[in-house]
Write an enzyme that holds these catalytic residues in place. Structure first.
Site, PDB file in Angstrom:
ATOM      1  N   CYS A 170     -34.462  53.471   8.371  1.00 18.53           N
ATOM      2  CA  CYS A 170     -35.289  53.162   7.201  1.00 18.53           C
ATOM      3  C   CYS A 170     -36.451  54.134   7.041  1.00 18.53           C
ATOM      4  O   CYS A 170     -37.096  54.153   5.993  1.00 18.53           O
ATOM      5  CB  CYS A 170     -35.793  51.729   7.284  1.00 18.53           C
ATOM      6  SG  CYS A 170     -34.511  50.500   6.958  1.00 18.53           S
ATOM      7  N   ASP A 180     -38.257  43.475  -4.974  1.00 16.42           N
ATOM      8  CA  ASP A 180     -37.733  42.491  -4.033  1.00 16.42           C
ATOM      9  C   ASP A 180     -36.559  43.076  -3.263  1.00 16.42           C
ATOM     10  O   ASP A 180     -36.131  44.204  -3.492  1.00 16.42           O
ATOM     11  CB  ASP A 180     -37.320  41.210  -4.765  1.00 16.42           C
ATOM     12  CG  ASP A 180     -37.720  39.957  -4.008  1.00 16.42           C
ATOM     13  OD1 ASP A 180     -37.545  39.943  -2.773  1.00 16.42           O
ATOM     14  OD2 ASP A 180     -38.212  39.006  -4.633  1.00 16.42           O
ATOM     15  N   ASP A 215     -27.588  48.972   0.886  1.00 16.34           N
ATOM     16  CA  ASP A 215     -28.485  49.649   1.820  1.00 16.34           C
ATOM     17  C   ASP A 215     -27.685  50.571   2.727  1.00 16.34           C
ATOM     18  O   ASP A 215     -26.669  50.159   3.303  1.00 16.34           O
ATOM     19  CB  ASP A 215     -29.257  48.627   2.672  1.00 16.34           C
ATOM     20  CG  ASP A 215     -30.646  49.115   3.038  1.00 16.34           C
ATOM     21  OD1 ASP A 215     -30.768  50.287   3.439  1.00 16.34           O
ATOM     22  OD2 ASP A 215     -31.602  48.338   2.924  1.00 16.34           O
ATOM     23  N   ASP A 268     -30.990  41.853   3.768  1.00 14.66           N
ATOM     24  CA  ASP A 268     -31.500  41.624   2.418  1.00 14.66           C
ATOM     25  C   ASP A 268     -31.035  40.289   1.851  1.00 14.66           C
ATOM     26  O   ASP A 268     -31.768  39.625   1.118  1.00 14.66           O
ATOM     27  CB  ASP A 268     -31.064  42.754   1.488  1.00 14.66           C
ATOM     28  CG  ASP A 268     -31.819  44.051   1.739  1.00 14.66           C
ATOM     29  OD1 ASP A 268     -32.887  43.996   2.365  1.00 14.66           O
ATOM     30  OD2 ASP A 268     -31.333  45.103   1.305  1.00 14.66           O
ATOM     31  N   ASP A 301     -37.974  40.924   4.166  1.00  8.90           N
ATOM     32  CA  ASP A 301     -37.728  41.502   5.484  1.00  8.90           C
ATOM     33  C   ASP A 301     -38.564  42.768   5.610  1.00  8.90           C
ATOM     34  O   ASP A 301     -38.768  43.507   4.648  1.00  8.90           O
ATOM     35  CB  ASP A 301     -36.239  41.748   5.756  1.00  8.90           C
ATOM     36  CG  ASP A 301     -35.581  42.728   4.810  1.00  8.90           C
ATOM     37  OD1 ASP A 301     -36.127  42.944   3.707  1.00  8.90           O
ATOM     38  OD2 ASP A 301     -34.520  43.262   5.150  1.00  8.90           O
TER      39      ASP A 301
END
Length: 354
Positions: A16, A48, A66, A89, A224
């Site tokens: 990430c 979000d 993702d 997510d 998260d």
């Protein structure tokens, strides 16, 4: 298989930490046309974790995507981490993953067995989540990348959003922080075996148990904690909720060695982008700079951050303990106001609960 390949050497930023910075994203997304649909419960306007679309009075679909570059060298573990992160997510929206599709970028000159191990790791996590893997899409690329597109379901009245926290709420985080810093130390071959083992264990732990443990509690907001760090995700929560959030750094659980490595300067570049993004909302007080670095650290496959009424917080902590999450849960702060003219995040050594 060929000689051992270090997957992290292919990417300048891993996991990430490879995300485009929040300031750049907000500028770009702000130029997109606004979409309106009476059944769209959550779009991209509040940054979000996923989109939510109402299908019936009892069913809404959660859709997310993702993927990222390698954050670890082992192909199977990389697949596990990337899949766990993508599935998160859906949990962050209060849902249950159902269908997953692979997203793959892979160099044509690498051994296909490496790709096979990445996909096997992802498939094992999809299976653990109780979802099904139904295919995907792949392209050749110089830098390996892997992730998932995931569809899940949730009751329209039980959708968790990253805003809506209320005055008096307690903020509870379900995983310890520090994965970006520890992974930086691992890549530099300066991390201890204990730190490396912990970061892998945390990154490959699904947030499924954490989400299931709060089913009977009031959740005012949830997200998260991933690439924007705790401060970045709290800033989204504070801004959208018009909230003043106070964070007590001494109550936060950090991974083994994370503070030591941060003091050595092993900070991923994404942490500085995150600090710049929250600078207008942040009041660091007398808290040491190392804690600002730790709270800005881009997390890969981080924990769920819940804003819950204070009178339910103790029972929720006990529920997490019974669920045996396999990670460290901590009370990270509280919400001081939910109607502030100027939302902000205040860092303090300790946060006193009423």
């Amino acid at each position: 298989m060929q000689e051992k390949i270090r997957l992290t050497q292919f990417a300048r930023h891993g996991g990430c930490a490879a995300k485009i910075g929040p300031d750049t994203l907000s500028r770009v997304l702000g130029r997109l046309p606004k979409f309106s649909d009476p059944d769209l419960i959550v779009g991209f306007e509040t940054s979000d974790d996923a989109a939510v679309y109402k299908i019936t009075d009892d069913v809404a679909v959660i859709q997310t995507l993702d993927f990222f570059t390698p954050v670890v060298d082992d192909p199977y573990t990389f697949g596990q981490v990337a899949a766990t992160n993508a599935l998160s997510d859906v949990y962050a929206m209060g849902g249950e993953p159902k269908i997953a599709l692979n997203i793959v970028c892979f160099p044509g000159d690498l051994d296909p067995d490496i790709l096979g191990e990445i996909l096997r790791g992802g498939a094992d996590k999809v299976r653990e989540a109780g979802a099904v893997l139904v295919g995907g899409h792949s392209i050749q690329d110089d830098v390996p990348k892997y992730g998932l597109s995931v569809a899940g379901i949730v009751h329209p009245d039980r959708v968790y959003k990253n805003f809506g926290c209320k005055k008096g709420d307690v903020l509870i985080l379900t995983k310890q922080l520090g994965s970006g810093i520890v992974n930086t130390a691992v890549k530099a071959q300066m991390a201890s075996a204990e730190a490396e083992q912990e970061v892998i264990r945390v990154m490959t732990t699904l947030n499924r148990k954490a989400k299931e443990a709060v089913a009977d509690f009031t959740v005012h907001a949830c997200t998260d904690v991933t690439g924007f760090g705790l401060l970045g995700h709290c800033s989204e929560m504070a801004d959208a909720s018009r909230a003043v959030i106070e964070i007590g750094v001494e109550g936060i659980a950090f991974m083994h060695g994370a503070k030591e490595y941060a003091e050595m300067g092993l900070i991923p570049g994404g942490a500085y982008r995150n600090q710049e993004h929250v600078s207008g909302l942040l009041d660091a007080g007398e808290v040491g700079e190392v804690y600002v670095d730790l709270l800005s650290d881009p997390q890969t496959s981080g924990g769920l951050l819940f804003a819950v009424p204070e009178n339910e917080a103790a029972d929720m902590l006990r529920a997490f303990a019974r669920a045996d999450l396999g990670t460290e849960v901590s009370v990270v702060g509280r919400v001081l106001d939910d109607s502030a003219d100027r939302p902000c995040i205040r860092l303090r050594d300790k946060v006193e609960m009423r």
